[in-house]
Design a protein around this motif. Structure first.
Motif, PDB file in Angstrom:
ATOM      1  N   ASN B  31      -5.571  -0.302 -13.355  1.00  0.00           N
ATOM      2  CA  ASN B  31      -5.190  -0.645 -11.998  1.00  0.00           C
ATOM      3  C   ASN B  31      -5.339   0.592 -11.141  1.00  0.00           C
ATOM      4  O   ASN B  31      -5.525   1.698 -11.668  1.00  0.00           O
ATOM      5  CB  ASN B  31      -3.746  -1.166 -11.930  1.00  0.00           C
ATOM      6  N   GLN B  33      -3.619   2.477  -7.526  1.00  0.00           N
ATOM      7  CA  GLN B  33      -2.610   2.426  -6.479  1.00  0.00           C
ATOM      8  C   GLN B  33      -3.036   3.318  -5.322  1.00  0.00           C
ATOM      9  O   GLN B  33      -3.730   4.313  -5.521  1.00  0.00           O
ATOM     10  CB  GLN B  33      -1.257   2.906  -7.026  1.00  0.00           C
ATOM     11  N   TYR B  35      -1.461   5.391  -1.865  1.00  0.00           N
ATOM     12  CA  TYR B  35      -0.276   5.936  -1.226  1.00  0.00           C
ATOM     13  C   TYR B  35      -0.671   6.589   0.099  1.00  0.00           C
ATOM     14  O   TYR B  35      -1.789   7.070   0.251  1.00  0.00           O
ATOM     15  CB  TYR B  35       0.384   7.007  -2.103  1.00  0.00           C
ATOM     16  N   GLN B  37       0.768   9.527   2.928  1.00  0.00           N
ATOM     17  CA  GLN B  37       1.735  10.598   3.188  1.00  0.00           C
ATOM     18  C   GLN B  37       1.561  11.061   4.630  1.00  0.00           C
ATOM     19  O   GLN B  37       0.527  11.617   4.993  1.00  0.00           O
ATOM     20  CB  GLN B  37       1.519  11.770   2.220  1.00  0.00           C
ATOM     21  N   PRO B  43       4.828  10.964  -0.156  1.00  0.00           N
ATOM     22  CA  PRO B  43       3.935   9.829  -0.421  1.00  0.00           C
ATOM     23  C   PRO B  43       4.708   8.520  -0.457  1.00  0.00           C
ATOM     24  O   PRO B  43       5.793   8.436  -1.047  1.00  0.00           O
ATOM     25  CB  PRO B  43       3.340  10.164  -1.785  1.00  0.00           C
ATOM     26  N   PHE B  45       4.141   4.373  -1.288  1.00  0.00           N
ATOM     27  CA  PHE B  45       3.272   3.385  -1.915  1.00  0.00           C
ATOM     28  C   PHE B  45       2.779   2.371  -0.893  1.00  0.00           C
ATOM     29  O   PHE B  45       3.560   1.854  -0.088  1.00  0.00           O
ATOM     30  CB  PHE B  45       4.044   2.678  -3.030  1.00  0.00           C
ATOM     31  N   GLN B  48      -1.227  -1.959  -4.812  1.00  0.00           N
ATOM     32  CA  GLN B  48      -1.814  -1.830  -6.141  1.00  0.00           C
ATOM     33  C   GLN B  48      -2.886  -2.906  -6.311  1.00  0.00           C
ATOM     34  O   GLN B  48      -2.678  -4.060  -5.935  1.00  0.00           O
ATOM     35  CB  GLN B  48      -0.758  -1.989  -7.232  1.00  0.00           C
ATOM     36  N   PHE B  88      -3.859   8.830  -0.555  1.00  0.00           N
ATOM     37  CA  PHE B  88      -4.116   9.150  -1.955  1.00  0.00           C
ATOM     38  C   PHE B  88      -4.381   7.881  -2.747  1.00  0.00           C
ATOM     39  O   PHE B  88      -3.695   6.874  -2.564  1.00  0.00           O
ATOM     40  CB  PHE B  88      -2.898   9.824  -2.605  1.00  0.00           C
ATOM     41  N   ASN B  98       0.637   4.337 -19.328  1.00  0.00           N
ATOM     42  CA  ASN B  98       0.490   3.621 -18.074  1.00  0.00           C
ATOM     43  C   ASN B  98       1.508   4.060 -17.038  1.00  0.00           C
ATOM     44  O   ASN B  98       1.353   3.773 -15.857  1.00  0.00           O
ATOM     45  CB  ASN B  98       0.624   2.120 -18.311  1.00  0.00           C
ATOM     46  N   TYR B  99       2.536   4.771 -17.465  1.00  0.00           N
ATOM     47  CA  TYR B  99       3.562   5.175 -16.510  1.00  0.00           C
ATOM     48  C   TYR B  99       3.226   6.503 -15.848  1.00  0.00           C
ATOM     49  O   TYR B  99       3.892   6.916 -14.940  1.00  0.00           O
ATOM     50  CB  TYR B  99       4.920   5.267 -17.194  1.00  0.00           C
ATOM     51  N   LYS B 100       2.203   7.202 -16.320  1.00  0.00           N
ATOM     52  CA  LYS B 100       1.783   8.433 -15.665  1.00  0.00           C
ATOM     53  C   LYS B 100       0.564   8.146 -14.809  1.00  0.00           C
ATOM     54  O   LYS B 100      -0.334   7.411 -15.215  1.00  0.00           O
ATOM     55  CB  LYS B 100       1.421   9.513 -16.686  1.00  0.00           C
ATOM     56  N   LEU B 101       0.550   8.726 -13.625  1.00  0.00           N
ATOM     57  CA  LEU B 101      -0.568   8.522 -12.704  1.00  0.00           C
ATOM     58  C   LEU B 101      -1.351   9.819 -12.521  1.00  0.00           C
ATOM     59  O   LEU B 101      -0.764  10.896 -12.478  1.00  0.00           O
ATOM     60  CB  LEU B 101      -0.066   8.055 -11.339  1.00  0.00           C
ATOM     61  N   PHE B 103      -3.465  11.468  -9.652  1.00  0.00           N
ATOM     62  CA  PHE B 103      -3.706  11.322  -8.227  1.00  0.00           C
ATOM     63  C   PHE B 103      -5.010  12.007  -7.829  1.00  0.00           C
ATOM     64  O   PHE B 103      -5.341  13.086  -8.329  1.00  0.00           O
ATOM     65  CB  PHE B 103      -2.565  11.955  -7.419  1.00  0.00           C
ATOM     66  N   GLY B 104      -5.731  11.383  -6.922  1.00  0.00           N
ATOM     67  CA  GLY B 104      -6.818  12.073  -6.261  1.00  0.00           C
ATOM     68  C   GLY B 104      -6.241  13.124  -5.324  1.00  0.00           C
ATOM     69  O   GLY B 104      -5.038  13.149  -5.072  1.00  0.00           O
TER      70      GLY B 104
END
Lengths: 113, 113
Positions: B31, B33, B35, B37, B43, B45, B48, B88, B98-101, B103-104
């Motif tokens: 998936n 997401q 964000y 800022q 940031p 959300f 998704q 972002f 899956n709980y860690k992202l 980020f660009g």
């Protein structure tokens, strides 16, 4: 409904000093995270926790320690601050359901002289 | 390791012009997401995307997830000064957590009134 609360909001330290940043969330989230944000670098994960009493290293953990003694709190410690740790620090939390968004605090702006 | 790249890094537009930011992952994402800022803020959300080829709209914002689930885009139609901020994208960490992202680095949008 406070969400994610970070304290302090601003702090200036001298090189070699220590301090602890506090993050508190009132959403009963399992997962909590500490990020640092530097110009042009985006958000980089320092440490994270998947539940009370657990912690794990992220992308840039050196120079930092964390503790999660209570589910709602996640502490980030700097034992001997260095100028390279000057940054904006964000805490975030999310539920344990896969793919759920992260909720961020307002950030702590930390300067190390 | 997994990389999430965003382009452009900066974009300045006149109010009323359209804006698009692109996100590319080195690995297939379950998936993605997005964000936002605001300057001096944290940031927040936005949305998704989960399905291959998915398109979602939020008023003037259109989000797309590529067919191969390795790229995504955010398009803003007729920008307003309230759209100013850094956008972002973030994808789940490729290590299976899956709980860690990841980020660009974000795209900073400025809008000239």
């Amino acid at each position: 409904n406070a969400g994610v609360t970070q304290t302090p909001k601003f702090r200036v330290l001298k090189t070699g000093q220590s301090m602890t940043l506090l993050c508190a969330q009132d959403m009963n989230h399992e997962y909590m995270y500490w990020y640092r944000q530097d110009p042009g670098m985006g958000l980089r994960l320092i440490h994270y926790s998947v539940g009370e009493g657990t912690t794990a290293k992220g992308e840039v953990p050196d120079g930092y320690n964390v503790s999660r003694l209570k589910k709602q709190n996640f502490l980030l410690g700097l034992e001997s601050a260095a100028p390279s740790q000057t940054s904006v620090y964000f805490c975030a939390s999310s539920s344990s359901t896969a793919g759920q968004p992260q909720h961020f605090g307002d950030g702590t702006r930390l300067s190390i002289l | 390791g997994q990389q999430v790249m965003q382009i452009p890094q900066y974009q300045h537009v006149q109010e009323g012009e359209d804006f698009t930011t692109y996100c590319n992952s080195s690995t297939t994402l379950s998936n993605i997401q997005w964000y936002k800022q605001r300057p001096g803020g944290h940031p927040v959300f936005l949305i998704q995307l989960v399905k291959s080829g998915e398109v979602k709209k939020q008023k003037r914002l259109t989000f797309q997830f590529g067919e191969a689930k390795k790229n995504s885009s955010l398009h803003i139609t007729a920008t307003q000064t309230t759209d100013v901020g850094t956008y972002f994208c973030a994808g789940p960490y490729s290590g299976g957590s899956n709980y860690k992202l990841t980020f660009g680095k974000g795209t900073l949008l400025t809008v000239n009134p």
